[in-house]
Design a protein around this motif. Structure first.
Motif, PDB file in Angstrom:
ATOM      1  N   UNK A   1       0.823  -1.226   0.114  1.00  0.00           N
ATOM      2  CA  UNK A   1      -0.041   0.072  -0.122  1.00  0.00           C
ATOM      3  C   UNK A   1       0.859   1.292  -0.043  1.00  0.00           C
ATOM      4  N   UNK A   2       2.006   1.195   0.687  1.00  0.00           N
ATOM      5  CA  UNK A   2       2.869   2.372   0.993  1.00  0.00           C
ATOM      6  C   UNK A   2       4.020   2.357  -0.202  1.00  0.00           C
ATOM      7  N   UNK A   3       4.334   1.199  -0.550  1.00  0.00           N
ATOM      8  CA  UNK A   3       5.311   1.135  -1.405  1.00  0.00           C
ATOM      9  C   UNK A   3       6.521   1.391  -0.592  1.00  0.00           C
ATOM     10  N   UNK A   4       6.801   0.655   0.310  1.00  0.00           N
ATOM     11  CA  UNK A   4       7.871   0.727   1.548  1.00  0.00           C
ATOM     12  C   UNK A   4       8.020  -0.473   2.360  1.00  0.00           C
ATOM     13  N   UNK A   5       9.074  -0.563   2.918  1.00  0.00           N
ATOM     14  CA  UNK A   5       9.454  -1.766   4.123  1.00  0.00           C
ATOM     15  C   UNK A   5       9.049  -1.231   5.335  1.00  0.00           C
ATOM     16  N   UNK A   6       7.941  -1.612   6.082  1.00  0.00           N
ATOM     17  CA  UNK A   6       7.641  -1.026   7.242  1.00  0.00           C
ATOM     18  C   UNK A   6       7.824  -2.292   8.280  1.00  0.00           C
ATOM     19  N   UNK A   7       8.436  -1.932   9.387  1.00  0.00           N
ATOM     20  CA  UNK A   7       8.802  -2.526  10.688  1.00  0.00           C
ATOM     21  C   UNK A   7       8.224  -2.171  11.950  1.00  0.00           C
ATOM     22  N   UNK A   8       7.305  -2.865  12.314  1.00  0.00           N
ATOM     23  CA  UNK A   8       6.534  -2.463  13.588  1.00  0.00           C
ATOM     24  C   UNK A   8       7.194  -3.272  14.682  1.00  0.00           C
ATOM     25  N   UNK A   9       7.699  -2.391  15.617  1.00  0.00           N
ATOM     26  CA  UNK A   9       7.959  -2.636  17.063  1.00  0.00           C
ATOM     27  C   UNK A   9       6.870  -2.471  17.929  1.00  0.00           C
TER      28      UNK A   9
END
Length: 312
Positions: A32-40
């Motif tokens: 959706x965001x075109x990025x790599x998201x890492x949720x802590x």
């Protein structure tokens, strides 16, 4: 200001007493965001929020003499639970001043940890006056919710762990209220990943940090209107200094985007997060920061929400 060694010492002090929370991802959110998201995922932390880090570090930094009368704080919820839990672990009493508007689920959790609750009117002056009265009567040590170096150092360990688990982040985002988490996050980025930009996130209806950062003037939080009950407080003096020196940008989101983010995380990642925790993702969903092609860390600050009052 909190040093790199302060944060390393805080981590060594609290690591055996807390969870090293997981870092989660979502293929759909990334697409959706075109990025790599890492949720802590600090919603999976003890007491359901990052606040246990700072409270544990603060109490464990005090001497037995200082703690002889117990611990006292004022808080709308998560810090209250954290101090209650950390005090119980030390075998000392906890006296918690909570606004009458605090959620029932958070009051119940504080009581379950064995703390004595003192209710007050929902404003800063009433909180401080009641806490002063309680301390005068009990001799308890005060543990400030956010404007304390020991708290800031402890909260920063969440970002420290995230950057160890996922190095080379382009951005790291966290919500900002009083600023303990954001202050610790920004310092952790500066000390352990200097190329990572620290981004503070808050609701449109409680945008004192945004305005303060923009104008370099300390605006107080006045009559905030947001579901994010953990972000109603004015940024503390120590954390404002960190905000001005170490944060790259402050961005805001609408209430609608916050609710959308809460629901998206629940549907796609199968975890429940509180409104304050949803603010960073909500900011990205509204395009407030260009993250396309970037590696982005997000601190999910907590998951203490009344399930009977979910906003979706």
């Amino acid at each position: 200001m909190v040093s790199k060694q302060d944060m390393l010492s805080a981590h060594a002090r609290i690591a055996p007493l807390i969870h090293r929370t997981p870092v989660m991802t979502s293929t759909l959110v990334n697409a959706t965001l075109g990025a790599e998201l890492f949720f802590k995922c600090e919603n999976l932390q003890k007491i359901g929020a990052f606040k246990i880090r700072g409270a544990t570090n603060a109490l464990r930094s005090l001497s037995a003499e200082e703690l002889r009368g117990g611990a006292c704080t004022h808080s709308s919820g998560n810090h209250a639970q954290a101090v209650a839990y950390a005090a119980r672990a030390l075998g000392i009493p906890a006296y918690i001043v909570m606004p009458s508007t605090s959620s029932a689920v958070k009051k119940a959790a504080v009581a379950a940890y064995g703390a004595q609750i003192f209710e007050c009117e929902p404003n800063q002056a009433a909180r401080e006056a009641m806490a002063a009265k309680v301390m005068a009567e009990t001799g308890a040590a005060f543990v400030h919710p956010y404007d304390d170096d020991r708290i800031i150092a402890g909260q920063g360990t969440a970002a420290m762990e995230l950057m160890e688990d996922q190095p080379d982040l382009d951005f790291i985002l966290a919500p900002i209220g009083g600023g303990g988490l954001m202050g610790g996050t920004a310092l952790a980025a500066a000390y352990f990943s200097p190329t990572t930009k620290a981004i503070a996130c808050e609701p449109d209806g409680a945008d004192d940090a945004f305005r303060s950062f923009r104008d370099r003037v300390p605006y107080p939080s006045q009559n905030p209107k947001t579901l994010a009950d953990g972000l109603l407080t004015s940024v503390g003096e120590r954390n404002r200094e960190i905000l001005f020196q170490y944060v790259d940008q402050v961005i805001t989101c609408s209430e609608e985007a916050m609710v959308q983010a809460m629901r998206l995380v629940w549907e796609r990642m199968k975890i429940v997060i509180e409104p304050s925790s949803a603010v960073p993702l909500a900011c990205l969903l509204e395009g407030k920061l260009d993250v396309k092609g970037k590696r982005v860390g997000i601190i999910i600050s907590g998951g203490n929400v009344d399930l009977s009052r979910l906003p979706f």
